[in-house]
Write an enzyme that holds these catalytic residues in place. Structure first.
Site, PDB file in Angstrom:
ATOM      1  N   GLY A  13      97.958  48.560   0.054  1.00 13.35           N
ATOM      2  CA  GLY A  13      96.984  47.510   0.366  1.00 13.35           C
ATOM      3  C   GLY A  13      96.280  47.614   1.711  1.00 13.35           C
ATOM      4  O   GLY A  13      95.901  46.593   2.283  1.00 13.35           O
ATOM      5  N   SER A  14      96.039  48.843   2.207  1.00 16.54           N
ATOM      6  CA  SER A  14      95.350  48.921   3.508  1.00 16.54           C
ATOM      7  C   SER A  14      93.886  48.510   3.388  1.00 16.54           C
ATOM      8  O   SER A  14      93.339  47.873   4.294  1.00 16.54           O
ATOM      9  CB  SER A  14      95.479  50.321   4.126  1.00 16.54           C
ATOM     10  N   ASN A  15      93.226  48.858   2.289  1.00 18.37           N
ATOM     11  CA  ASN A  15      91.838  48.416   2.107  1.00 18.37           C
ATOM     12  C   ASN A  15      91.775  46.898   1.949  1.00 18.37           C
ATOM     13  O   ASN A  15      90.863  46.253   2.477  1.00 18.37           O
ATOM     14  CB  ASN A  15      91.210  49.098   0.882  1.00 18.37           C
ATOM     15  N   MET A  91      95.851  50.363  -9.932  1.00 18.83           N
ATOM     16  CA  MET A  91      96.137  51.494 -10.824  1.00 18.83           C
ATOM     17  C   MET A  91      96.175  51.071 -12.294  1.00 18.83           C
ATOM     18  O   MET A  91      97.181  51.249 -12.984  1.00 18.83           O
ATOM     19  CB  MET A  91      97.478  52.135 -10.425  1.00 18.83           C
ATOM     20  N   HIS A 110      87.060  54.802  -3.866  1.00 21.85           N
ATOM     21  CA  HIS A 110      87.730  56.028  -4.325  1.00 21.85           C
ATOM     22  C   HIS A 110      87.615  57.102  -3.238  1.00 21.85           C
ATOM     23  O   HIS A 110      86.542  57.271  -2.649  1.00 21.85           O
ATOM     24  CB  HIS A 110      87.071  56.508  -5.622  1.00 21.85           C
ATOM     25  N   GLU A 143      84.074  51.385 -17.932  1.00 21.78           N
ATOM     26  CA  GLU A 143      85.328  51.632 -18.674  1.00 21.78           C
ATOM     27  C   GLU A 143      85.947  52.992 -18.398  1.00 21.78           C
ATOM     28  O   GLU A 143      87.072  53.256 -18.812  1.00 21.78           O
ATOM     29  CB  GLU A 143      85.058  51.534 -20.178  1.00 21.78           C
ATOM     30  N   ASP A 146      86.615  56.138 -12.619  1.00 26.70           N
ATOM     31  CA  ASP A 146      85.744  56.450 -11.472  1.00 26.70           C
ATOM     32  C   ASP A 146      84.385  57.004 -11.907  1.00 26.70           C
ATOM     33  O   ASP A 146      83.828  57.903 -11.260  1.00 26.70           O
ATOM     34  CB  ASP A 146      86.446  57.440 -10.512  1.00 26.70           C
ATOM     35  N   GLU A 175      87.035  54.878   4.511  1.00 25.28           N
ATOM     36  CA  GLU A 175      87.017  53.906   3.402  1.00 25.28           C
ATOM     37  C   GLU A 175      86.919  52.492   3.948  1.00 25.28           C
ATOM     38  O   GLU A 175      86.172  51.660   3.439  1.00 25.28           O
ATOM     39  CB  GLU A 175      88.305  54.005   2.569  1.00 25.28           C
TER      40      GLU A 175
HETATM   41  C1  GRF Z   1      92.635  54.410  -1.448  1.00 25.53           C
HETATM   42  O1  GRF Z   1      92.567  55.755  -1.063  1.00 25.53           O
HETATM   43  C2  GRF Z   1      91.565  54.097  -2.429  1.00 25.53           C
HETATM   44  O2  GRF Z   1      90.399  54.834  -2.248  1.00 25.53           O
HETATM   45  C3  GRF Z   1      92.200  54.497  -3.755  1.00 25.53           C
HETATM   46  O3  GRF Z   1      93.532  54.129  -3.625  1.00 25.53           O
HETATM   47  C4  GRF Z   1      93.897  54.117  -2.244  1.00 25.53           C
HETATM   48  C5  GRF Z   1      94.436  52.761  -1.949  1.00 25.53           C
HETATM   49  O4  GRF Z   1      94.939  52.689  -0.643  1.00 25.53           O
HETATM   50  N1  GRF Z   1      91.526  53.892  -4.875  1.00 25.53           N
HETATM   51  P1  GRF Z   1      95.317  51.284  -0.028  1.00 25.53           P
HETATM   52  O5  GRF Z   1      96.302  50.629  -0.980  1.00 25.53           O
HETATM   53  O6  GRF Z   1      94.057  50.481   0.090  1.00 25.53           O
HETATM   54  O7  GRF Z   1      95.923  51.588   1.298  1.00 25.53           O
END
Ligand code: GRF
Length: 195
Positions: A13-15, A91, A110, A143, A146, A175
């Site tokens: 969950g860093s994003n 996922m 992504h 659907e 990516d 990102e």
């Molecule tokens: C990131 O690299 C994102 O691009 C991909 O999954 C990863 C998730 O990382 N879809 P985080 O959980 O946000 O740290």
């Protein structure tokens, strides 16, 4: 003008945390209404809780079908008046059943310059293919895996001594900046009445 965001995660969950921080610090006008994980062991859920964000675990295994699972996701987001769904390491492939209600309202980040290196291990794929430039993309979700329309990208040069870890870290940093930039663009378009 801000949007109500819902963030879907499965892992660290860093994003997600980056978007939460941006919202709480006023870097973006949008509000994070809920963070949902399909994985009860996701570290991201604790990070969101510590930031006083509403969280929910919606685990597909607890539903009879993918359709029921996606309906639970969709209803939870609707109950929170979510206007834009941000996938951040989520996922699970969303099907037509989910997307019909959220057309052009689901975006994903992504770690590759799409359309290259879709799916898992994108950083590893970039290194194996010896590209000189890697990067990350934010795209609308369809659907496929990516495959949706690309919204914005950031490039990262690949150095000769880069490995999956070093390149992955540099891409992840990009990102975080890219996701904020894209949310700001959505906010601007909404303000101008374009969406
Ligand atoms: C990131 O690299 C994102 O691009 C991909 O999954 C990863 C998730 O990382 N879809 P985080 O959980 O946000 O740290």
């Amino acid at each position: 003008m801000g949007l109500n965001l819902g963030i879907l995660i499965s892992g660290r969950g860093s994003n997600m945390l980056n978007l939460v921080n941006a919202s709480q610090r006023g870097l973006i006008n949008s509000k994070i209404k809920i963070v949902i994980s399909n994985n009860k062991n996701s570290n991201g859920i604790d990070k969101a809780k510590r930031k006083n964000i509403k969280t929910k675990i919606i685990n597909q295994k607890e539903y009879e079908s993918k359709k029921d699972f996606e309906n639970a996701l969709s209803n939870t987001l609707k109950n929170e008046d979510v206007e834009l769904v941000c996938l951040a390491g989520f996922m699970s492939i969303l099907s037509k059943n989910f997307l019909k209600d959220w057309n052009k309202k689901v975006i994903n980040i992504h770690p590759s310059l799409l359309p290259s290196f879709r799916g898992k291990n994108a950083v590893k794929q970039a290194l194996e293919n010896k590209v000189k430039t890697a990067g990350c993309s934010v795209h609308f979700v369809d659907e496929g895996i990516d495959t949706g329309e690309i919204i914005s990208q950031e490039r990262v040069p690949v150095l000769s001594n880069d490995n999956e870890e070093t390149l992955g870290k540099k891409i992840l940093k990009k990102e975080h900046g890219l996701y904020i930039k894209v949310i700001k663009e959505f906010e601007r378009k909404c303000f101008n009445g374009k969406t």
